[in-house]
Design a protein around this motif. Structure first.
Motif, PDB file in Angstrom:
ATOM      1  N   UNK A   5       0.845  -1.180   0.000  1.00  0.00           N
ATOM      2  CA  UNK A   5       0.000   0.000   0.000  1.00  0.00           C
ATOM      3  C   UNK A   5       0.885   1.235   0.000  1.00  0.00           C
ATOM      4  N   UNK A   6       0.471   2.213  -0.775  1.00  0.00           N
ATOM      5  CA  UNK A   6       1.215   3.459  -0.827  1.00  0.00           C
ATOM      6  C   UNK A   6       0.949   4.295   0.413  1.00  0.00           C
ATOM      7  N   UNK A   7       1.524   5.447   0.425  1.00  0.00           N
ATOM      8  CA  UNK A   7       1.325   6.354   1.559  1.00  0.00           C
ATOM      9  C   UNK A   7       0.288   7.402   1.182  1.00  0.00           C
ATOM     10  N   UNK A   8      -0.613   7.643   2.126  1.00  0.00           N
ATOM     11  CA  UNK A   8      -1.597   8.698   1.923  1.00  0.00           C
ATOM     12  C   UNK A   8      -0.922  10.049   2.074  1.00  0.00           C
ATOM     13  N   UNK A   9      -1.420  11.025   1.373  1.00  0.00           N
ATOM     14  CA  UNK A   9      -0.819  12.350   1.424  1.00  0.00           C
ATOM     15  C   UNK A   9      -1.804  13.396   1.910  1.00  0.00           C
ATOM     16  N   UNK A  10      -1.479  14.629   1.600  1.00  0.00           N
ATOM     17  CA  UNK A  10      -2.279  15.767   2.043  1.00  0.00           C
ATOM     18  C   UNK A  10      -3.694  15.716   1.476  1.00  0.00           C
ATOM     19  N   UNK A  11      -3.850  15.238   0.269  1.00  0.00           N
ATOM     20  CA  UNK A  11      -5.183  15.193  -0.338  1.00  0.00           C
ATOM     21  C   UNK A  11      -6.131  14.336   0.493  1.00  0.00           C
ATOM     22  N   UNK A  12      -5.681  13.142   0.883  1.00  0.00           N
ATOM     23  CA  UNK A  12      -6.522  12.261   1.692  1.00  0.00           C
ATOM     24  C   UNK A  12      -6.853  12.868   3.041  1.00  0.00           C
ATOM     25  N   UNK A  13      -5.864  13.534   3.651  1.00  0.00           N
ATOM     26  CA  UNK A  13      -6.083  14.162   4.957  1.00  0.00           C
ATOM     27  C   UNK A  13      -7.117  15.284   4.846  1.00  0.00           C
ATOM     28  N   UNK A  14      -6.979  16.137   3.836  1.00  0.00           N
ATOM     29  CA  UNK A  14      -7.883  17.281   3.675  1.00  0.00           C
ATOM     30  C   UNK A  14      -9.301  16.823   3.344  1.00  0.00           C
ATOM     31  N   UNK A  15      -9.430  15.963   2.352  1.00  0.00           N
ATOM     32  CA  UNK A  15     -10.764  15.504   1.953  1.00  0.00           C
ATOM     33  C   UNK A  15     -11.421  14.741   3.092  1.00  0.00           C
ATOM     34  N   UNK A  16     -10.660  13.854   3.752  1.00  0.00           N
ATOM     35  CA  UNK A  16     -11.204  13.094   4.875  1.00  0.00           C
ATOM     36  C   UNK A  16     -11.602  13.998   6.032  1.00  0.00           C
ATOM     37  N   UNK A  17     -10.781  15.001   6.309  1.00  0.00           N
ATOM     38  CA  UNK A  17     -11.086  15.943   7.396  1.00  0.00           C
ATOM     39  C   UNK A  17     -12.339  16.747   7.111  1.00  0.00           C
ATOM     40  N   UNK A  18     -12.483  17.215   5.884  1.00  0.00           N
ATOM     41  CA  UNK A  18     -13.687  17.979   5.516  1.00  0.00           C
ATOM     42  C   UNK A  18     -14.939  17.111   5.614  1.00  0.00           C
ATOM     43  N   UNK A  19     -14.853  15.892   5.078  1.00  0.00           N
ATOM     44  CA  UNK A  19     -16.025  15.005   5.123  1.00  0.00           C
ATOM     45  C   UNK A  19     -16.385  14.655   6.564  1.00  0.00           C
ATOM     46  N   UNK A  20     -15.379  14.361   7.370  1.00  0.00           N
ATOM     47  CA  UNK A  20     -15.626  14.019   8.771  1.00  0.00           C
ATOM     48  C   UNK A  20     -16.187  15.198   9.551  1.00  0.00           C
ATOM     49  N   UNK A  21     -15.670  16.385   9.271  1.00  0.00           N
ATOM     50  CA  UNK A  21     -16.170  17.588   9.937  1.00  0.00           C
ATOM     51  C   UNK A  21     -17.625  17.860   9.583  1.00  0.00           C
ATOM     52  N   UNK A  22     -17.970  17.702   8.306  1.00  0.00           N
ATOM     53  CA  UNK A  22     -19.358  17.907   7.886  1.00  0.00           C
ATOM     54  C   UNK A  22     -20.300  16.899   8.542  1.00  0.00           C
ATOM     55  N   UNK A  23     -19.875  15.647   8.605  1.00  0.00           N
ATOM     56  CA  UNK A  23     -20.714  14.639   9.249  1.00  0.00           C
ATOM     57  C   UNK A  23     -20.837  14.897  10.748  1.00  0.00           C
ATOM     58  N   UNK A  24     -19.741  15.279  11.376  1.00  0.00           N
ATOM     59  CA  UNK A  24     -19.771  15.569  12.817  1.00  0.00           C
ATOM     60  C   UNK A  24     -20.649  16.756  13.141  1.00  0.00           C
ATOM     61  N   UNK A  25     -20.719  17.699  12.235  1.00  0.00           N
ATOM     62  CA  UNK A  25     -21.524  18.903  12.436  1.00  0.00           C
ATOM     63  C   UNK A  25     -23.023  18.598  12.404  1.00  0.00           C
TER      64      UNK A  25
END
Length: 144
Positions: free
Chosen positions: A50-70
């Motif tokens: 498996x490759x390494x996740x980068x900034x894109x995965x962190x940003x998109x995942x953080x935004x999606x998680x924040x929206x769901x948490x809200x």
């Protein structure tokens, strides 16, 4: 008389050459020459990493998680749920991106004529199979 002498000389020469030839094969010091760079493939396996996740995965995942948490709770609970969702989403996003970037590596194991072994890695399928004859070429191997 001439014929007898010629015949006995021929027979003596034939007997001597036969003895010498038999002795050459019976010589315990006569060994087959070993090619140190020649061998056979003993196995081929494909390894997925498996490759390494980068900034894109962190940003998109953080935004999606924040929206769901809200969407959960109200007031301070909503704020905590938003932060927790953003952190969890960022973590998950990084790992999801890493799994999407899977690399394949072909590992080829070789046993050389001199008894040594080696394993070689290829980024692309080397089209080698168990039993194929190979030889060392620099830091790699080639069919041969």
């Amino acid at each position: 008389m001439k014929f007898r002498t010629a015949l006995s000389t021929t027979l003596a020469t034939l007997a001597l050459s036969t003895t010498l030839m038999a002795g050459a094969h019976a010589d315990p010091h006569h060994k087959k020459r070993v090619c140190n760079d020649c061998g056979k493939v003993t196995g081929v396996r494909v390894v997925e990493q498996h490759g390494k996740g980068g900034a894109t995965g962190v940003i998109v995942g953080g935004l999606a998680g924040g929206l769901l948490g809200n969407q959960v709770g109200s007031g301070t609970g909503r704020d905590l749920a938003t932060v927790a969702g953003a952190v969890g989403g960022a973590y998950a996003g990084k790992h999801i991106e890493g799994r999407m970037k899977t690399d394949k590596t072909w590992k080829v194991s070789v046993r050389y004529e001199n008894g040594r072994t080696g394993t070689y890695s290829f980024a692309d399928d080397p089209h080698m199979r168990k039993g194929d004859r190979v030889r060392k070429d620099g830091n790699g191997i080639v069919r041969g």
